[in-house]
Design a protein around this motif. Sequence first.
Motif, PDB file in Angstrom:
ATOM      1  N   GLN A 110      -2.081   7.395  -5.667  1.00  0.00           N
ATOM      2  CA  GLN A 110      -2.553   6.515  -4.604  1.00  0.00           C
ATOM      3  C   GLN A 110      -2.733   7.247  -3.285  1.00  0.00           C
ATOM      4  OE1 GLN A 110      -0.164   3.009  -3.930  1.00  0.00           O
ATOM      5  NE2 GLN A 110      -1.625   2.151  -2.469  1.00  0.00           N
ATOM      6  N   ALA A 111      -1.732   7.994  -2.868  1.00  0.00           N
ATOM      7  CA  ALA A 111      -1.795   8.651  -1.559  1.00  0.00           C
ATOM      8  C   ALA A 111      -2.937   9.654  -1.468  1.00  0.00           C
ATOM      9  CB  ALA A 111      -0.454   9.316  -1.236  1.00  0.00           C
ATOM     10  N   PRO A 112      -3.089  10.593  -2.426  1.00  0.00           N
ATOM     11  CA  PRO A 112      -4.211  11.535  -2.292  1.00  0.00           C
ATOM     12  C   PRO A 112      -5.576  10.882  -2.406  1.00  0.00           C
ATOM     13  CG  PRO A 112      -3.045  11.860  -4.383  1.00  0.00           C
ATOM     14  CD  PRO A 112      -2.207  10.956  -3.548  1.00  0.00           C
ATOM     15  N   LEU A 113      -5.710   9.890  -3.247  1.00  0.00           N
ATOM     16  CA  LEU A 113      -7.009   9.229  -3.367  1.00  0.00           C
ATOM     17  C   LEU A 113      -7.353   8.448  -2.111  1.00  0.00           C
ATOM     18  CD1 LEU A 113      -6.902   7.971  -7.077  1.00  0.00           C
ATOM     19  CD2 LEU A 113      -8.358   9.773  -6.141  1.00  0.00           C
ATOM     20  N   GLU A 114      -6.371   7.793  -1.522  1.00  0.00           N
ATOM     21  CA  GLU A 114      -6.646   7.060  -0.281  1.00  0.00           C
ATOM     22  C   GLU A 114      -6.933   8.014   0.869  1.00  0.00           C
ATOM     23  OE1 GLU A 114      -3.731   4.084   0.569  1.00  0.00           O
ATOM     24  OE2 GLU A 114      -4.569   2.730  -0.940  1.00  0.00           O
ATOM     25  N   GLN A 115      -6.265   9.158   0.909  1.00  0.00           N
ATOM     26  CA  GLN A 115      -6.557  10.135   1.958  1.00  0.00           C
ATOM     27  C   GLN A 115      -7.968  10.691   1.802  1.00  0.00           C
ATOM     28  OE1 GLN A 115      -4.825  11.026   4.779  1.00  0.00           O
ATOM     29  NE2 GLN A 115      -6.791  12.042   5.171  1.00  0.00           N
ATOM     30  N   PHE A 116      -8.362  10.947   0.560  1.00  0.00           N
ATOM     31  CA  PHE A 116      -9.721  11.431   0.308  1.00  0.00           C
ATOM     32  C   PHE A 116     -10.740  10.391   0.743  1.00  0.00           C
ATOM     33  CE2 PHE A 116     -13.100  12.452  -3.056  1.00  0.00           C
ATOM     34  CZ  PHE A 116     -13.661  13.468  -2.295  1.00  0.00           C
ATOM     35  N   PRO A 122      -5.691  -5.425  -2.831  1.00  0.00           N
ATOM     36  CA  PRO A 122      -6.075  -4.129  -2.262  1.00  0.00           C
ATOM     37  C   PRO A 122      -4.883  -3.251  -1.915  1.00  0.00           C
ATOM     38  CG  PRO A 122      -6.309  -5.841  -0.607  1.00  0.00           C
ATOM     39  CD  PRO A 122      -5.974  -6.541  -1.900  1.00  0.00           C
ATOM     40  N   THR A 123      -3.680  -3.830  -1.954  1.00  0.00           N
ATOM     41  CA  THR A 123      -2.491  -3.053  -1.618  1.00  0.00           C
ATOM     42  C   THR A 123      -1.687  -2.629  -2.848  1.00  0.00           C
ATOM     43  OG1 THR A 123      -1.152  -5.061  -1.344  1.00  0.00           O
ATOM     44  CG2 THR A 123      -2.275  -4.204   0.612  1.00  0.00           C
ATOM     45  N   GLN A 124      -2.049  -3.118  -4.014  1.00  0.00           N
ATOM     46  CA  GLN A 124      -1.313  -2.752  -5.228  1.00  0.00           C
ATOM     47  C   GLN A 124      -2.175  -1.845  -6.090  1.00  0.00           C
ATOM     48  OE1 GLN A 124      -0.391  -5.579  -8.573  1.00  0.00           O
ATOM     49  NE2 GLN A 124       1.723  -5.112  -8.002  1.00  0.00           N
ATOM     50  N   PHE A 125      -1.856  -0.556  -6.042  1.00  0.00           N
ATOM     51  CA  PHE A 125      -2.620   0.432  -6.800  1.00  0.00           C
ATOM     52  C   PHE A 125      -2.099   0.537  -8.230  1.00  0.00           C
ATOM     53  CE2 PHE A 125      -3.280   4.822  -8.266  1.00  0.00           C
ATOM     54  CZ  PHE A 125      -4.655   4.941  -8.094  1.00  0.00           C
ATOM     55  N   ALA A 126      -0.785   0.511  -8.384  1.00  0.00           N
ATOM     56  CA  ALA A 126      -0.163   0.679  -9.688  1.00  0.00           C
ATOM     57  C   ALA A 126       0.962  -0.330  -9.845  1.00  0.00           C
ATOM     58  CB  ALA A 126       0.371   2.109  -9.849  1.00  0.00           C
ATOM     59  N   LEU A 127       1.387  -0.513 -11.083  1.00  0.00           N
ATOM     60  CA  LEU A 127       2.458  -1.457 -11.380  1.00  0.00           C
ATOM     61  C   LEU A 127       3.482  -0.758 -12.262  1.00  0.00           C
ATOM     62  CD1 LEU A 127       3.337  -4.481 -11.098  1.00  0.00           C
ATOM     63  CD2 LEU A 127       2.200  -4.879 -13.293  1.00  0.00           C
ATOM     64  N   PRO A 128       4.743  -0.660 -11.804  1.00  0.00           N
ATOM     65  CA  PRO A 128       5.768  -0.042 -12.646  1.00  0.00           C
ATOM     66  C   PRO A 128       5.953  -0.820 -13.935  1.00  0.00           C
ATOM     67  CG  PRO A 128       6.527  -0.268 -10.365  1.00  0.00           C
ATOM     68  CD  PRO A 128       5.251  -1.052 -10.486  1.00  0.00           C
ATOM     69  N   LEU A 129       6.342  -0.104 -14.979  1.00  0.00           N
ATOM     70  CA  LEU A 129       6.500  -0.742 -16.281  1.00  0.00           C
ATOM     71  C   LEU A 129       7.542  -1.851 -16.224  1.00  0.00           C
ATOM     72  CD1 LEU A 129       5.860  -0.939 -19.274  1.00  0.00           C
ATOM     73  CD2 LEU A 129       7.456   0.947 -19.688  1.00  0.00           C
ATOM     74  N   ALA A 130       8.632  -1.628 -15.512  1.00  0.00           N
ATOM     75  CA  ALA A 130       9.672  -2.661 -15.419  1.00  0.00           C
ATOM     76  C   ALA A 130       9.118  -3.927 -14.782  1.00  0.00           C
ATOM     77  CB  ALA A 130      10.868  -2.140 -14.629  1.00  0.00           C
ATOM     78  N   ALA A 131       8.268  -3.771 -13.760  1.00  0.00           N
ATOM     79  CA  ALA A 131       7.670  -4.938 -13.108  1.00  0.00           C
ATOM     80  C   ALA A 131       6.709  -5.644 -14.053  1.00  0.00           C
ATOM     81  CB  ALA A 131       6.955  -4.510 -11.828  1.00  0.00           C
TER      82      ALA A 131
END
Length: 911
Positions: A357-363, A529-538
Amino acid sequence: MSPPRATARLQLHAGYTLDDACAQAPYYAALGISHLYLSPISQARSGSTHGYDVIDHQRINPELGGEAALRRLSDTARRHGLGLIADIVPNHMAAHATNAWWADVLRHGAQSRHARTFDIDWQPADTALHGKVLLPVLGEPYGESLAAGHIRLIHDSAAAEGYAIEAGGQRLPVAPGTAPAGDTPDAVCAAFDPAVPRGAARLHALLERQHYRLAWWRTAPEQINWRRFFEISELVGVRVEDDAVFDAVHALPLQLVREGVLDGLRIDHVDGLASPGAYLRRLRQQLDEARARNGGDIRLGSGVAPALRNDGGAGYLVVEKILAEDETLDARWPVDGTTGYDFMDQAGALLHAPDAQAPLEQFWTTLSGDARSAPAQLLDARHRMLARHFPVERQGLVRALTHIAQQDLRTRDWPPTAIDRVLTALLAAFPVYRSYAEDGGRSAEDERWCRLALDRAREALDASESDIQLLEQIGAWLAGPQQRGADEPSPALRRFQQLTPPLAAKALEDTLFYRRGPLLSRNEVGSSPTQFALPLAAFHALTYARARSHPHAMLATATHDHKRGEDTRARLAVLSEMPERWQRAAENWIPRLGSAGTSTPADRYLLLQSLVGAWPLTLSVEHAGDVAAFLERIVQWQEKALREAKLHTSWTDPNAGYEAAARLCVTALQDTDKGQALLRDIAAWTAGIAPAGLVNSLTQTLLRNTLPGVPDLYQGTDLWDFSLVDPDNRRPVDYAARAALLAAGDPGAARVGAAHAVAAQAGAALAASTSSSPIATDSSAWRSGAIKLQLIQRCLALRASDPGLFDHGDYLPLTAQGPRADHVIAYLRQHEARAVLVVAPHHCALALAPYAQDQAAQAARFWDGTLVQLPEGLGAMRNVLSGQPVNVDATGSIALAELLRDCPVALCATG
């Protein structure tokens, strides 16, 4: 009625009719589907490709084949063990003269018997519209249209008055007593010829006497005096909260339920209704009564289908509802669940590696030059929508609140300008689609969301004491009736609750998701727009919660509204496993796609993602015709994407220069030597990640078909689906190819379909026929999509053979041990003595790509030393995909390198 086991969504239109659907009943039965899930079947505007522009709720669309074709489909479906679910549209109808109810309003105005059918403000702020309906159907301003002859009086022998007004592509009625008199129709029409000054004056005078006012289409956002569907001026809101309107709208679908033709209903855009809870309670009661009145054999036009009986139980009822992050479906609603956008988001987020998420958003920030956060950009989009797309709706709400303020001495000093300012801040800050302040006020969850909106609005209002005081007052006014059973909202509350849904949808799905794209696979209907990924536990927690609250909710990974096909998204998700490598490739390609004189770097980056995500598996750059067809699809997507983004062009103000420059970036890929070289590079690079995308796709497919809920298959997605947004996702489906692959992979499936076996009998027969036969896992099966098709079939056969396990079985997440433990999704579905084990990979698609390249042994070594621990007492299991027994060691562990020897996913069953 038992809930559906699995549904298949079919998009009906003149090019794919009810009889066409009838022809595919054997195929879907063999695949394991239990219900065909039909797009709207009531009569829509001529040529409609979607069916949501209804003109007659009480008639089956003749373009689909009419009632006779529906009964043929129902009859055939029953013989194959299939039921029918229909999508209905209670919120709106086509605002078109071919809609008899609407035409009656245009002819008689407020005195029409259908004046209360539609949500019309007969006394708007503009006194020129008192008692009239604004018709923004003209291509130019009224005076210009009149002078140009684009409005004409014509003779119409079918019209009650003998004449009609031709304008905006419609024949509009004239009010009784206003039709001109004359010797002959030709002479009358000549006297009203707008090409002659006197004729234009007569025509204008005649138009002024009508119950509608013709207007330029651009006037709609500022002046329209009736509720639209979103901002579409061709669709008018229906007052289904009125008892008579409810009965008229639902008479046909409820009759079809009573007759056993339909088993359930899907409610389109439930958030558009004035009181969704009251509506659903009434519909649930009438739906169940309709079911109860047909408690025996289902009798159809051609006889009785004795193999399938209606038990008279509750009808299946789901709602199209977008749930925000952390939002749950209102527990007060008597429904089986949503149509699955929530699951589509959760499954998609699960496939994305969070560290990207961080590198893609920075790009993306570097490319776009916009360093604002996603919430800040969404807030900007919402303000734009309020100011430019929904001003008349906003001002109507301001007037309603001002009226409330003036009734109380303590609040009458609040002026409309202040109310507008504070209300705008509240609307822009509202975090979910809407509140449901009915049946005794807000629910506890509604209260939480409304309080969050008030807190955010307070921050935006710059701490002005008077504005904060007014904000709290507006919040109190919008809290809803406090007495239980008081379902009718106040005019202000109704306007507020019917404005926030289109505001939310248009600002996020149809604006921000087209203008902001760190990774387009996370820009999907139902996503945050604020949730890029979802942990498996969630993910496990959300699945468990759905199983408890709505165990028969639909599970979708593709819909007629999706922005990108399920396999397009799965391929793009691979980029989250390799963000730096992807960035290097994109940095190389973006300048080669165009220069500063074409489109922006950000728009070219979105184009690259679409090229990579949607590139067909079988497309070769050497086949010029196929490449041209693919690039034409990309051009159509790009035009829509650019206009929805509303940055450099838009639907209302298209920038031909910018659109041509952007189109050149696509066409140059085939028309120039440099473009062809770039296209070869993109194609080769995409081919390198495509196998990994297929691994992600199998994970997504396995989850949808085995988790608690009802798996919904969107037409055509039984094979790989690399589609883009509509109309691309509604292209014709090659059923012959699918049936051939299904039969070739498992002749038993064809026998089950041909034998017309029903429900559990078919499932048991198919499960038995496949218990020892492996699915095809060679490279050709991956390339054709046969592996996906067979995976779906095996899952649905299990569901059919043991419906109790999937309807009522426990959901038990399992843990893995070993070096790859973090890359395993594993769970059990367990009921009584039966159990199903599901194992799928997680965030390791690149490592497992060799599975799709005839190198399964190499890929399986990834799992060396990784185990899944089973609970005690399960008994022997067989891998339904390989046909082999599952080797469980003395400690109850399964070695994944052995279980996943040939395929990256496993589906195992006891017994």
